[in-house]
Design a protein around this motif. Structure first.
Motif, PDB file in Angstrom:
ATOM      1  N   LEU A 193      -1.922   5.649   8.088  1.00 32.14           N
ATOM      2  CA  LEU A 193      -0.674   5.401   8.554  1.00 32.14           C
ATOM      3  C   LEU A 193       0.108   4.324   7.790  1.00 32.14           C
ATOM      4  CD1 LEU A 193      -1.258   5.060  12.400  1.00 32.14           C
ATOM      5  CD2 LEU A 193       0.530   6.339  10.991  1.00 32.14           C
ATOM      6  N   ALA A 194      -0.770   3.632   6.915  1.00 34.45           N
ATOM      7  CA  ALA A 194      -0.228   2.277   6.381  1.00 34.45           C
ATOM      8  C   ALA A 194       0.599   2.846   5.346  1.00 34.45           C
ATOM      9  CB  ALA A 194      -1.514   1.587   5.615  1.00 34.45           C
ATOM     10  N   ALA A 195       0.451   3.933   4.582  1.00 31.53           N
ATOM     11  CA  ALA A 195       1.400   4.331   3.552  1.00 31.53           C
ATOM     12  C   ALA A 195       1.924   5.695   3.952  1.00 31.53           C
ATOM     13  CB  ALA A 195       0.639   4.688   2.402  1.00 31.53           C
ATOM     14  N   ALA A 196       3.196   5.721   3.686  1.00 30.32           N
ATOM     15  CA  ALA A 196       3.992   7.196   3.747  1.00 30.32           C
ATOM     16  C   ALA A 196       3.302   8.241   3.281  1.00 30.32           C
ATOM     17  CB  ALA A 196       5.336   6.980   3.354  1.00 30.32           C
ATOM     18  N   PRO A 197       3.427   9.242   3.398  1.00 29.79           N
ATOM     19  CA  PRO A 197       2.739  10.517   2.841  1.00 29.79           C
ATOM     20  C   PRO A 197       3.439  10.704   1.506  1.00 29.79           C
ATOM     21  CG  PRO A 197       3.898  11.336   4.554  1.00 29.79           C
ATOM     22  CD  PRO A 197       4.162   9.844   4.522  1.00 29.79           C
ATOM     23  N   PRO A 198       2.756  10.932   0.328  1.00 29.16           N
ATOM     24  CA  PRO A 198       3.616  11.250  -0.897  1.00 29.16           C
ATOM     25  C   PRO A 198       4.385  12.493  -0.686  1.00 29.16           C
ATOM     26  CG  PRO A 198       1.370  11.748  -1.124  1.00 29.16           C
ATOM     27  CD  PRO A 198       1.197  11.020   0.288  1.00 29.16           C
ATOM     28  N   ARG A 199       5.508  12.352  -1.054  1.00 29.96           N
ATOM     29  CA  ARG A 199       6.308  13.524  -1.132  1.00 29.96           C
ATOM     30  C   ARG A 199       6.197  14.307  -2.451  1.00 29.96           C
ATOM     31  NH1 ARG A 199      10.986  14.343   1.867  1.00 29.96           N
ATOM     32  NH2 ARG A 199      10.738  12.883   3.510  1.00 29.96           N
TER      33      ARG A 199
ATOM     34  N   GLY B 162       3.372  10.137  14.587  1.00 28.11           N
ATOM     35  CA  GLY B 162       3.051   9.673  13.217  1.00 28.11           C
ATOM     36  C   GLY B 162       3.005   8.168  13.274  1.00 28.11           C
TER      37      GLY B 162
ATOM     38  N   THR C  88       5.395   7.756  -4.457  1.00 25.75           N
ATOM     39  CA  THR C  88       6.433   8.959  -4.671  1.00 25.75           C
ATOM     40  C   THR C  88       6.978   8.838  -3.319  1.00 25.75           C
ATOM     41  OG1 THR C  88       4.408  10.237  -3.885  1.00 25.75           O
ATOM     42  CG2 THR C  88       5.232  10.141  -6.224  1.00 25.75           C
ATOM     43  N   ALA C  89       6.807   7.885  -2.214  1.00 28.61           N
ATOM     44  CA  ALA C  89       7.427   7.812  -0.951  1.00 28.61           C
ATOM     45  C   ALA C  89       9.035   7.739  -1.213  1.00 28.61           C
ATOM     46  CB  ALA C  89       6.903   6.861   0.033  1.00 28.61           C
TER      47      ALA C  89
ATOM     48  N   ALA D 209      -2.369  -0.096  13.703  1.00 27.63           N
ATOM     49  CA  ALA D 209      -2.280   1.590  13.589  1.00 27.63           C
ATOM     50  C   ALA D 209      -1.936   2.225  14.713  1.00 27.63           C
ATOM     51  CB  ALA D 209      -3.820   1.794  12.935  1.00 27.63           C
TER      52      ALA D 209
ATOM     53  N   LYS E 106       0.748  -1.203  -0.088  1.00 33.12           N
ATOM     54  CA  LYS E 106      -0.017   0.162  -0.208  1.00 33.12           C
ATOM     55  C   LYS E 106       0.880   1.340  -0.047  1.00 33.12           C
ATOM     56  CE  LYS E 106      -3.497  -1.782   3.122  1.00 33.12           C
ATOM     57  NZ  LYS E 106      -2.653  -2.980   3.359  1.00 33.12           N
ATOM     58  N   VAL E 107       1.985   1.144  -0.367  1.00 34.82           N
ATOM     59  CA  VAL E 107       2.917   2.103   0.002  1.00 34.82           C
ATOM     60  C   VAL E 107       2.834   3.247  -1.223  1.00 34.82           C
ATOM     61  CG1 VAL E 107       4.934   1.059  -1.142  1.00 34.82           C
ATOM     62  CG2 VAL E 107       5.231   2.912   0.680  1.00 34.82           C
ATOM     63  N   SER E 108       2.854   4.444  -0.788  1.00 36.86           N
ATOM     64  CA  SER E 108       2.912   5.507  -2.019  1.00 36.86           C
ATOM     65  C   SER E 108       3.961   5.324  -2.972  1.00 36.86           C
ATOM     66  CB  SER E 108       2.807   6.903  -1.476  1.00 36.86           C
ATOM     67  OG  SER E 108       3.086   7.720  -2.565  1.00 36.86           O
TER      68      SER E 108
ATOM     69  N   MET F 286      -7.465   3.769   8.950  1.00 35.78           N
ATOM     70  CA  MET F 286      -6.070   3.796   9.021  1.00 35.78           C
ATOM     71  C   MET F 286      -5.256   3.644   8.270  1.00 35.78           C
ATOM     72  SD  MET F 286      -5.754   4.569  12.230  1.00 35.78           S
ATOM     73  CE  MET F 286      -7.240   5.712  12.267  1.00 35.78           C
TER      74      MET F 286
ATOM     75  N   ASP G 195      11.916   6.489   3.947  1.00 32.17           N
ATOM     76  CA  ASP G 195      10.698   6.522   4.857  1.00 32.17           C
ATOM     77  C   ASP G 195       9.822   5.474   4.891  1.00 32.17           C
ATOM     78  OD1 ASP G 195      11.537   9.055   5.567  1.00 32.17           O
ATOM     79  OD2 ASP G 195      10.361  10.202   3.817  1.00 32.17           O
ATOM     80  N   ILE G 196      10.064   4.414   4.352  1.00 33.80           N
ATOM     81  CA  ILE G 196       9.223   3.441   4.351  1.00 33.80           C
ATOM     82  C   ILE G 196       9.706   2.167   5.169  1.00 33.80           C
ATOM     83  CG2 ILE G 196       8.184   3.909   2.089  1.00 33.80           C
ATOM     84  CD1 ILE G 196       9.228   1.608   1.032  1.00 33.80           C
TER      85      ILE G 196
END
Ligand SMILES: Nc1ncnc2c1ncn2[C@@H]1O[C@H](COP(=O)(O)OP(=O)(O)OP(=O)(O)O)[C@@H](O)[C@H]1O
Ligand SMILES: Nc1ncnc2c1ncn2[C@@H]1O[C@H](COP(=O)(O)OP(=O)(O)OP(=O)(O)O)[C@@H](O)[C@H]1O
Ligand SMILES: [Mg+2]
Ligand SMILES: [Mg+2]
Lengths: 526, 293, 330, 330
Positions: free
Chosen positions: C4-10, A286, A149-150, A489, A145-147, C1, A154-155
């Motif tokens: 929290l599961a994914a880092a914020p997009p930069r 966070g 663009t992260a 969470a 589920k990671v973005s 939630m 940071d992950i």
């Protein structure tokens, strides 16, 4: 050979294998770590490779994918000999490797990492959108589920592993090699990944699969090759090969039980053991909110949760490794605030990081300095180093943790993944902490050594120490712990003890928004 | 009356001689600012030619300069920028190194670098009977260095003085010390040494002293450093003469420029400071005990 | 939630400057404000134009250095390379001027560019094929270039031919619609550089090599080629800077470009590029170069710093600028 | 496990020099051989003694730099720090001499040491607490120290009092059993440094911090303290070098220590210390310093290099020395 009773898989009965290795051998500066290994992988097949830590699995995979050049032997693709000079050659031939150690550039984004070296460009201009979308699609497919663009830095580690898998899967692949892809994943991430692997197989991709989780091997593999001490034990048909049998083949003797006997249940039921570590109202911006927990003396407390539950961050915050605030922290009943890991170590807290490559070991350094790095003041009471004592300690660590190494002067990075983990554990234990926090204790450890580590943890608590185990393997927590807290969470979502510690309860707590009370109710029901 | 601004642009104090220039410029500025309420002298130092170009650009961009006194880092690079200032109507005083276009300057105050080399050479030719082995230390590759070397080479022309070796020591006493040690190791017979600047001479003397060699009859420098003048006054056998190239020429230039405004007659023309040999007889004239140089 | 599961997009870096990269611009703004308070002339159009124009040289070279540094290299030779290129260019122009007249100028420019690229190639080759620490390799070539220019000028000066001087002058002193040409040139260089670094395969790979050499190599990138190319870009940028520089000073001397390397690296780092590689900020570099020039300007315009202490005050200001830059990132 | 015994035990680095670390010594040997072939005087006892004695300053400072660099830092301020310390020391001695006579010398030495440590502490603090890239931080303090010495001396020279000169002279020019004192001092410093780096807890931590800051932090090492300490050691080494240096020329000038930082870093890197940290080689550094001084010496003793090209040949030799060093490692 111990596998004689089992049906050796008949070789070459179906189509020509996609990739075939003959009599591969590999030496590192004169030390032979792999000899005379031959195996083949066919299209639409999952071929598992298992073996103890240091058996040579990762080395074999690196030979097959062009990361290392064999000292002897040859590779064939579709029957024709091939000679890979660089990983790029193997990739061009359609072979992808998912490394055991995470190999991503921290400072770059997820998308950038996935597309390094094969960026999509139109008329010389990078097509960011196309890459982002392709990355997102690939990540979604494997349930990450990671973005896109992260930044990778940071992950979480687990997500990094998934990104690495996405990177390997993207593009046309004929052979995909997975080196312990699930070691850092939790139950919930493993399932979608295994589904993907099966799907790849059905699409006709040839798959090599390494794992110490033998149940996964049982579930996936068509054939299994067993390595021991750098040599082939044999290649077997997976049909009818139980995990227990696999373990026996790996270690070369009959393998007994994995988990040591349970602790004295009477003590646990009483619950009057003195608290060893109490955390009240922890906040890690966070990651963690309003977490309180108590660890009793002589207890093994498990911490379960999915990726991103915030377990790692809770304890990094506790040790002063990242900004955090606490209502109160009490160690053996006395208020304590750990300013730094050094301070915490002084007060008797040990923390074993989940990221052994990035935060655990100096890969370019020899073993002894790595072993004593966190306990220099203890090992060397005078300012000068006591090298004799250090050598002794290394000997003792090698013996008691069964670290397999070729030379005592080797660098830590030259150990196999599992043996690095053992070295890391030995390093943390050198401080003789009264409270030990272990983040993923058996990541990448083979089954025989796992039981050793479990026995070890039990021995610790028997001495009156206390232990918190963070693990992504539910069975490990259930088999090992007296009590399990489940985080979700950033909060504690449930507490399980005794009979209530079942896989389904843990999974439920980790995923549902069920409250603590619900679970407690369930606990007493059970 | 309206206050007149005199800007002084000089190199930063990066070795002994330039340090002397900065000292004298600051001293002149202080004295004039105190003595003449109608004049304001501002001193700016620059570590390189391009920084100096920037500095005069900045000064002229932000205030009206009635006069600019400049000791250019290098002639070529500063000619055009100074010309631009001139075109805005400033009085230009050039010190030490001439610009490529002499029409720019209203006033020129300079030492004579060729003479520094030439007079030293002539002294050696005479004292050594026209023959002997020399080693030479030169400074940083610049016009000044070049001119001094040229003057020296002209001076020994026709004699049997032979330059065994010539190397850069960057007007730095340390490097000169090392270079002299190496010369001594390389040449068994050295009759005289010339360092084209006194900073370097200090290093040379130290190296000779350490080696204990007796073959070196003369070790000469140039510039008029306090310590060396003192040697001359004391009648030192190895360094009996010196050539002046006084950093105080900047002070002279600033005063002359100030006189142009404060006095009643315009000041123009050029003033070339001689580089006569300083000997025991006249050394006291060139000795400024308070100067850092 | 899911949050929290994914880092914020930069924010993507690139054309638009994200907040995280605003550091050098904040430092610049602070400096301009202080400058104004100290001396209101500081903000006169004339002064600003002068300063920004001057910053073009260091700026253009530093843009090249942004590539080298973000690919994990370092180039100490840029200052003496600039002197060397200037020398070669002037010699060629002076040699050609009698026969071809002002056509010697474009010829000289072309030669300068070729020389710059060759110098960059030399640096790159020593670093990648010789596998020598860039610090040492370019320290070596720094000596080589410096010696060559000293040799070519016989320890003196080579000045540009008088007949060319006026024709060439506008390259530094001219303007288009009031904007000085060096500013336009450096903007153009920065635009191209930003495009290359952020929007092309090469740029991506350059940063990847600097971020993690192993990852880049295992991803099939030819690390040596990418690194060498960064040095070549650096060489080309030095050449462009030299081309703009010649009309300003009209000569090459053995001291031309002395210690520029330190200024260049400082500009790059103040601009937010990581010195250990893996992160390049073209616009930050440009801001860094302007900051350095403003600091020097401020030293000249303010009257209360003893001439002896200028270097100290500059040092302090650089450290403070760096602090502002760092702080804005947290 | 079985083949554990079979593996040949590798030499520990430290007191004894393992083969893998022989690179700089091989380069040195090659240089000495070439030197001898070019000019047999090269090997005269006198010349060797001179050259090695001269290398002592850079050597001692570079030993300090070995700590800074192996801990992942960099110190560009050493040259001007040396000038500053020299200046302070001479001023203090001259001030004290009239009242206490030659006792002013030990007093001056003590003051020098304290000043050096304070300067190192300043550098370390800016880097660790200010969290500023060491390159920029020490570039800033480089300007500061240089300006302070210029200010203190009014831009000129401060010479040591005549009454002290002869008493102090032996510290540079004296010898014990024929071995010049600076050589003895630098050997002593190297021995202590090797002990600290290889045989103490601090040394372990220093290298660990340079190898991987995160690992160090997670191992309970105070990264800031270790880094700061490395800068302090550097400061102390600069002070020791300054103490040996003063009697050589008896004065501090604005050019004292100019560009030493580059020589120092070159010596450290040629010696085999990794510029990105995590690996320090004290004896290699010593060899590196001697190599640099030998190269300069060779330039003067040989006859076939034009004075203009000395820097070029030096650059080439440094690159070749580095190649020899690299090659012996493969
Ligand atoms: N670069 C290297 N240099 C020297 N020895 C090495 C190197 N890489 C691996 N080895 C050695 O080769 C052996 C096999 O290592 P390998 O990583 O292949 O084991 P593995 O089967 O993957 O173990 P694990 O399950 O722990 O990951 C180990 O003894 C290891 O120490
Ligand atoms: N610097 C960051 N900025 C924003 N989000 C982050 C950052 N670092 C981590 N995260 C996210 O925060 C979440 C928590 O991290 P992490 O997975 O390490 O927790 P955990 O409970 O320890 O997980 P694990 O079970 O893998 O140990 C992850 O989803 C991660 O993507
Ligand atoms: Mg492995
Ligand atoms: Mg975790």
């Amino acid at each position: 050979m111990s596998g004689a009773s089992l049906a050796l898989a008949p070789a070459g009965d179906t189509a020509e294998p996609v990739l075939r290795a003959e009599h591969l051998a590999k030496e590192f500066s004169g030390v032979r770590v792999l000899s005379d290994v031959s195996l083949d992988i066919r299209a639409g097949e999952i071929h598992a490779v298992i073996g103890e830590n240091g058996a040579g699995k990762s080395t074999l995979m690196r030979l097959l994918s062009g990361y290392l050049k064999p000292s002897e032997g040859a590779l064939f693709m579709d029957g024709a000999p091939v000679d890979f000079h660089a990983p790029a050659d193997a990739q061009a031939a359609g072979i992808a490797l998912v490394h055991q150690e995470i190999l991503l550039a921290d400072a770059l984004t997820v998308t950038e990492n996935i597309f390094i070296g094969r960026e999509i460009a139109r008329f010389g201009r990078l097509d960011e959108r196309a890459m982002r979308e392709a990355a997102a699609a690939q990540l979604a497919e494997i349930g990450c589920k990671v973005s896109p663009t992260a930044l990778v830095r940071d992950i979480s580690l687990a997500n990094r592993q998934l990104v690495q898998i996405a990177k390997a899967l993207l593009g046309t692949r004929r052979v995909v090699i997975f080196d312990e892809p699930t070691a850092v994943l939790t139950h919930d991430e493993v399932d979608p990944l295994l589904d993907i692997i099966v799907e790849l197989k059905q699409r006709g991709v040839a798959i090599l699969y390494i794992s110490h989780r033998l149940d996964e091997v049982e579930r996936l593999a068509d054939r299994v090759t067993v390595l021991r001490d750098g040599r082939m034990v044999g290649t077997y048909d997976a049909q009818g090969l139980t995990p227990h049998r696999m373990a026996s083949l790996m270690v070369g003797r009959e393998f007994a039980s994995l988990y040591p006997a349970r602790q004295d249940p009477a003590r646990l039921a009483g619950g009057d053991a003195a608290p060893a570590l109490e955390i009240e109202n922890a906040h890690v911006p966070g990651f963690v909110r309003e977490v309180s927990l108590t660890l009793h003396k002589g207890e093994i407390l498990g911490l379960a949760g999915m990726i991103g539950a915030g377990r790692t961050e809770l304890f990094e915050g506790l040790l002063g490794l990242r900004p955090a605030s606490f209502g109160a922290v009490r160690l053996h009943g006395e208020l304590a605030a750990f300013r730094s890991p050094a301070h915490a170590a002084e007060l008797g807290i040990g923390y074993l990081t989940e990221d052994r490559k990035g935060k655990g070991l100096l890969l370019e350094e020899r073993l002894a300095p790595n072993l004593t790095l966190a306990a220099l003041d203890r090992v060397h009471p005078a300012a000068g180093l006591d090298l004799a004592r250090e050598a002794q300690l290394l000997d003792r660590a090698v013996a008691s943790y069964d670290i397999r190494l070729r030379s005592r002067e080797a660098k830590a990075g030259q150990l196999s993944g599992g043996n690095q983990q053992k070295l890391l554990l030995a390093k943390v234990m050198l401080n003789e902490p009264s409270v030990l926090i272990i983040d993923e204790p058996t990541r990448g450890i083979d089954i025989a050594n796992k039981s050793q580590i479990y026995a070890f943890i039990h021995a610790l608590v028997r001495e009156g120490r206390s232990c918190i185990v963070i693990s992504s393997e539910m069975q490990e927590l259930i088999g090992l712990c007296d009590r399990i807290l489940v985080m979700r969470a950033g909060r504690i979502n449930g507490e399980l003890a005794g009979e209530a510690m079942t896989e389904s309860n843990v999974a439920l707590c980790a995923t549902s928004s069920a409250t603590n009370e619900n679970i407690s109710g369930r606990t007493s029901d059970g | 009356a309206e206050k007149k601004t005199i800007a002084v642009s000089i190199p930063a104090a990066d070795h002994g001689w330039t340090a002397g220039v900065v000292y004298h410029a600051n001293a002149a500025a202080k004295e004039i600012n105190k003595a003449f309420p109608d004049l304001e002298v501002i001193v700016k130092t620059s570590p390189s030619a391009s920084a100096q170009v920037s500095a005069i650009e900045d000064l002229s961009a932000t205030r009206k300069l009635d006069a600019l006194v400049i000791l250019p880092h290098s002639s070529e690079e500063l000619t055009t920028p100074v010309k631009t200032i001139k075109e805005k109507g400033s009085f230009i005083t050039v010190v030490d190194r001439g610009l490529n276009d002499p029409n720019i300057q209203d006033l020129y105050v300079a030492g004579d670098n060729i003479a520094v080399g030439f007079n030293t050479a002539k002294f050696l030719v005479e004292k050594m009977g026209g023959k002997g082995n020399l080693v030479v230390l030169r400074g940083i590759p610049t016009v000044i260095d070049d001119e001094r070397i040229k003057g020296f080479q002209d001076g020994i022309k026709g004699s049997d003085l032979k330059i065994l070796d010539i190397q850069y020591a960057n007007w730095n006493s340390d490097e000169a010390f090392k270079l002299m040690q190496d010369y001594l190791a390389k040449y068994p017979q050295i009759d005289a040494v010339w360092a084209n600047d006194d900073d370097m001479l200090l290093g040379v003397l130290e190296a000779i002293k350490q080696s204990g060699r007796k073959d070196i009859k003369f070790a000469l420098g140039g510039n008029g450093m306090k310590e060396i003048i003192e040697k001359v006054m004391a009648g030192d056998a190895m360094t009996p003469v010196e050539t002046p190239y006084p950093p105080s020429m900047i002070k002279t230039a600033i005063y002359l420029t100030a006189a142009h405004f404060a006095g009643h007659a315009p000041v123009r023309g050029s003033l070339k400071l001689d580089a006569p040999l300083i000997t025991k007889a006249n050394a006291a004239e060139y000795h400024f005990p308070d100067s850092p140089f | 939630m899911a949050d929290l599961a994914a880092a914020p997009p930069r924010a993507q870096h690139g054309w638009s400057i994200g907040w995280g990269d605003a550091g050098p611009f904040l430092a610049l703004a602070a400096l301009v404000l202080i400058g104004f308070l100290i001396n209101p002339d500081f903000l006169s159009a004339n002064n600003i134009a002068n300063v920004v124009t001057r910053s073009a040289f260091i700026g253009i070279i530093a843009i090249g250095a942004t590539f080298v540094i973000s690919s994990g290299g370092l180039d100490l030779s840029v200052g003496s390379m600039a002197a060397f290129i200037t020398g070669v260019m002037i010699l060629v122009m002076n040699w050609a001027a009698p026969s071809v007249g002002t056509a010697a100028i474009p010829l000289g420019m072309a030669v300068a560019l070729v020389t710059g690229i060759a110098c960059g190639l030399l640096n790159g080759t020593i670093v990648t094929i010789g596998r020598i620490e860039p610090f040492i390799a370019t320290l070596g070539t720094m000596g080589i270039f410096r010696a060559l220019i000293t040799y070519m000028t016989d320890g003196g000066t080579v000045a540009i031919d008088r007949s060319l001087r006026d024709a060439y002058r506008p390259v530094y002193f001219g303007d288009v619609l009031g904007v000085p040409i060096p500013i336009l040139v450096s903007l153009a260089v920065a635009l191209v550089a930003a495009y290359v670094l952020y929007r092309t395969r090469y740029g991506r790979r350059c940063v990847a090599v600097g971020a993690n050499e192993d990852v880049a190599r295992y991803s099939g990138i030819s690390v040596a080629r990418v690194r060498t190319m960064a040095f070549v870009i650096q060489g080309a940028c030095v050449a462009i800077a030299a081309i703009c520089y010649v009309p300003r000073l009209g000569a090459a001397t053995p001291t031309t470009g002395l210690l520029w390397e330190l200024q260049v690296i400082t500009a790059v780092v103040i601009g937010g590029t990581a010195l250990r590689g893996g992160r390049g900020r073209v616009w930050g570099t440009v801001a860094g170069a302007v900051i350095l020039e403003f600091i020097a300007n401020l030293m000249v315009l303010s009257d209360f710093v003893s001439e002896y202490l200028v270097a100290a005050v500059q040092g302090v200001i650089i450290i403070i600028a760096m602090l502002i830059q760092r702080m804005s990132k947290r």
